[in-house]
Design a protein around this motif. Structure first.
Motif, PDB file in Angstrom:
ATOM      1  N   THR A   7      71.005  -0.845  22.839  1.00 17.53           N
ATOM      2  CA  THR A   7      72.226  -0.248  22.308  1.00 17.53           C
ATOM      3  C   THR A   7      72.433   1.157  22.855  1.00 17.53           C
ATOM      4  O   THR A   7      73.582   1.583  23.053  1.00 17.53           O
TER       5      THR A   7
ATOM      6  N   GLY B  61      75.309 -15.025  13.449  1.00 18.36           N
ATOM      7  CA  GLY B  61      75.195 -13.574  13.509  1.00 18.36           C
ATOM      8  C   GLY B  61      74.061 -13.097  14.400  1.00 18.36           C
ATOM      9  O   GLY B  61      74.219 -12.122  15.152  1.00 18.36           O
TER      10      GLY B  61
ATOM     11  N   MET C  94      75.229 -13.515  17.921  1.00 14.19           N
ATOM     12  CA  MET C  94      76.210 -12.486  18.255  1.00 14.19           C
ATOM     13  C   MET C  94      75.542 -11.134  18.484  1.00 14.19           C
ATOM     14  O   MET C  94      75.921 -10.380  19.391  1.00 14.19           O
ATOM     15  N   LEU C  95      74.525 -10.806  17.670  1.00 13.86           N
ATOM     16  CA  LEU C  95      73.821  -9.541  17.868  1.00 13.86           C
ATOM     17  C   LEU C  95      73.106  -9.518  19.208  1.00 13.86           C
ATOM     18  O   LEU C  95      73.114  -8.499  19.914  1.00 13.86           O
TER      19      LEU C  95
ATOM     20  N   THR D  76      75.855  -8.921  21.824  1.00 15.13           N
ATOM     21  CA  THR D  76      76.659  -7.690  21.763  1.00 15.13           C
ATOM     22  C   THR D  76      75.834  -6.456  21.449  1.00 15.13           C
ATOM     23  O   THR D  76      76.383  -5.412  21.090  1.00 15.13           O
TER      24      THR D  76
ATOM     25  N   TYR E 112      76.745  -2.871  22.553  1.00 16.99           N
ATOM     26  CA  TYR E 112      77.933  -2.204  22.021  1.00 16.99           C
ATOM     27  C   TYR E 112      77.582  -1.588  20.667  1.00 16.99           C
ATOM     28  O   TYR E 112      77.368  -2.318  19.691  1.00 16.99           O
TER      29      TYR E 112
ATOM     30  N   ALA F  17      79.115  -0.113  18.080  1.00 11.86           N
ATOM     31  CA  ALA F  17      79.861  -0.473  16.870  1.00 11.86           C
ATOM     32  C   ALA F  17      79.523  -1.894  16.425  1.00 11.86           C
ATOM     33  O   ALA F  17      79.322  -2.154  15.231  1.00 11.86           O
ATOM     34  N   ALA F  18      79.448  -2.812  17.384  1.00 15.35           N
ATOM     35  CA  ALA F  18      79.115  -4.198  17.049  1.00 15.35           C
ATOM     36  C   ALA F  18      77.691  -4.301  16.510  1.00 15.35           C
ATOM     37  O   ALA F  18      77.432  -5.022  15.538  1.00 15.35           O
ATOM     38  N   ALA F  19      76.759  -3.574  17.126  1.00 16.02           N
ATOM     39  CA  ALA F  19      75.368  -3.632  16.683  1.00 16.02           C
ATOM     40  C   ALA F  19      75.228  -3.125  15.250  1.00 16.02           C
ATOM     41  O   ALA F  19      74.562  -3.753  14.418  1.00 16.02           O
TER      42      ALA F  19
ATOM     43  N   ALA G 116      77.552  -2.942  12.871  1.00 17.28           N
ATOM     44  CA  ALA G 116      78.219  -3.849  11.935  1.00 17.28           C
ATOM     45  C   ALA G 116      77.369  -5.089  11.685  1.00 17.28           C
ATOM     46  O   ALA G 116      77.236  -5.559  10.538  1.00 17.28           O
ATOM     47  N   LEU G 117      76.752  -5.628  12.736  1.00 22.64           N
ATOM     48  CA  LEU G 117      75.960  -6.846  12.580  1.00 22.64           C
ATOM     49  C   LEU G 117      74.639  -6.581  11.860  1.00 22.64           C
ATOM     50  O   LEU G 117      74.154  -7.438  11.118  1.00 22.64           O
TER      51      LEU G 117
ATOM     52  N   GLN H  58      73.941  -8.796   8.732  1.00 24.66           N
ATOM     53  CA  GLN H  58      72.783  -9.691   8.740  1.00 24.66           C
ATOM     54  C   GLN H  58      71.812  -9.356   7.618  1.00 24.66           C
ATOM     55  O   GLN H  58      71.185 -10.253   7.047  1.00 24.66           O
TER      56      GLN H  58
END
Length: 394
Positions: free
Chosen positions: A233, A280, A283-284, A287, A290, A292-294, A296-297, A301
């Motif tokens: 990240t 999820g 997706m982690l 992504t 990224y 913001a995505a990390a 949020a996930l 999770q």
């Protein structure tokens, strides 16, 4: 919710802090006791093994006791183990106290779960389970960082003293809040072999396996969040405690929400939760680069993992109504099997040179296996099979 249920959550908070706090104390312990970091790390493994082995053994040993007596005994042994651990200068003695503390923790967990369910009544079982399991999530958010801070300020022994001191008022509150003896009209416990036979039901064993797979997926990624967020990240090292706390906040939110939803629709919570967890983790892994995505996930999770896990614990008790204490012990053992196996599998993936996203992919694969087990459960239940269903008709 009865006050005693929250007291049980407080005691579990102290014990959860003890289980996970060594991650921030290993260097201090190794230097003070003149052992390697690897040897200091075995203190964590000893606790996990003690939890897995101790859960059924302590439940069998204390199953005939009144619940208040059993809870106070296990909590007393837990406090004593931490006092001895704080005082000793011997690595061998400290290792023995970790095993003893784990055995006591396992026994307390098994009795605490069945006690909370009995106090809450049949229509608030999931909420009661959420309060008890919530103690672990609060330990992740507050207790473990506080233990690390105490270790930095006053040495690793201060963290052991703090765990013992937090447990003392919990013991006093349990003494006051829980009735002594057996409830009026309560039947004597069934024979040990009768309870063990009740736990040999295929659907219960498969539910425990699913539970272990879900926890394995959770702790596989959680154990390796630090290298993921710093090397994939791109966060600095100072972000690591914040990311771990974010996971803990999500976990607390998940158990709280599951406690309110799962009493009405446990199968839907488990089925949808497991499906979302599998997606999820994938997706982690995809992504993680990224920020913001990390973030949020990680939050999502944490919520899904502990919300689903809490509901699975409730399902274990539903499947073994005639062996509640041993059911609680087997649920505790399954939780800790996953907590030990997940990081080991993630470490194998890292050691194979598959990259820092590899543990997250392992989590996704473990969740696929859990979903397969859930599908077998739905087939064996005779329920109408629709997406999100697990187990018997609700």
């Amino acid at each position: 919710m009865p006050f005693a249920v929250y007291v049980l959550g407080l005691a579990v908070f102290a014990q959860g802090t003890s289980e996970f706090m060594l991650s921030g104390l290993l260097s201090g312990i190794a230097g003070d006791l003149h052992v390697s970091l690897g040897a200091a790390g075995l203190l964590t493994s000893a606790f996990a093994v003690g939890m897995v082995v101790g859960a059924p053994l302590t439940a069998l040993a204390g199953r005939a006791w009144p619940r208040r007596r059993a809870l106070l005994f296990f909590l007393g042994v837990f406090i004593a183990a931490h006092v001895v651990g704080a005082l000793t200068s011997s690595y061998g003695v400290l290792l023995a106290t970790r095993v003893a503390g784990a055995l006591a923790n396992a026994g307390f967990w098994a009795v605490a779960l069945v006690t909370a369910l009995a106090l809450a009544g049949p229509h608030r079982r999931a909420r009661a389970t959420a309060v008890v399991v919530g103690g672990v999530t609060v330990a992740c958010v507050v207790g473990v960082p506080a233990g690390a801070a105490l270790g930095e300020l006053w040495g690793w022994r201060s963290a052991f003293w703090a765990v013992a001191l937090v447990s003392v008022p919990a013991a006093g509150a349990l003494l006051v809040a829980l009735p002594g003896g057996r409830p009026d009209g309560a039947p004597p416990p069934a024979g040990a072999m009768s309870e063990l036979r009740a736990l040999a039901r295929p659907r219960l064993l498969l539910t425990l396996l699913v539970m272990a797979l879900v926890q394995g997926a959770t702790f596989c990624t959680f154990s390796y969040l630090e290298p993921l967020v710093t090397r994939v990240t791109g966060f600095g090292q100072g972000w690591v405690p914040m990311v771990l706390a974010l996971f803990g906040v999500g976990s607390f939110a998940g158990v709280t929400l599951a406690g309110r939803l799962a009493d009405a629709r446990p199968g839907a919570v488990i089925g949808l939760g497991m499906s979302a967890l599998a997606a999820g983790w994938a997706m982690l892994a995809l992504t993680a680069s990224y920020p913001a995505a990390a973030l949020a996930l990680v939050l999502l999770q944490g919520a899904l993992a502990f919300g689903t896990g809490t509901t699975l614990i409730t399902r274990v008790f539903q499947l073994a109504p005639d062996a509640p204490t041993l059911a609680g012990s087997f649920a505790t053992a399954a939780f800790n099997v996953g907590a030990a196996a997940g990081p080991w599998l993630g470490g194998l993936a890292l050691g194979a040179g598959l990259g820092f996203r590899a543990p997250v992919w392992v989590s996704a694969l473990l969740m696929c296996a859990a979903l397969a087990g859930g599908w077998v459960l739905s087939l064996s239940s005779g329920a109408v099979r629709v997406p999100g269903r697990l187990g018997a008709a609700e």
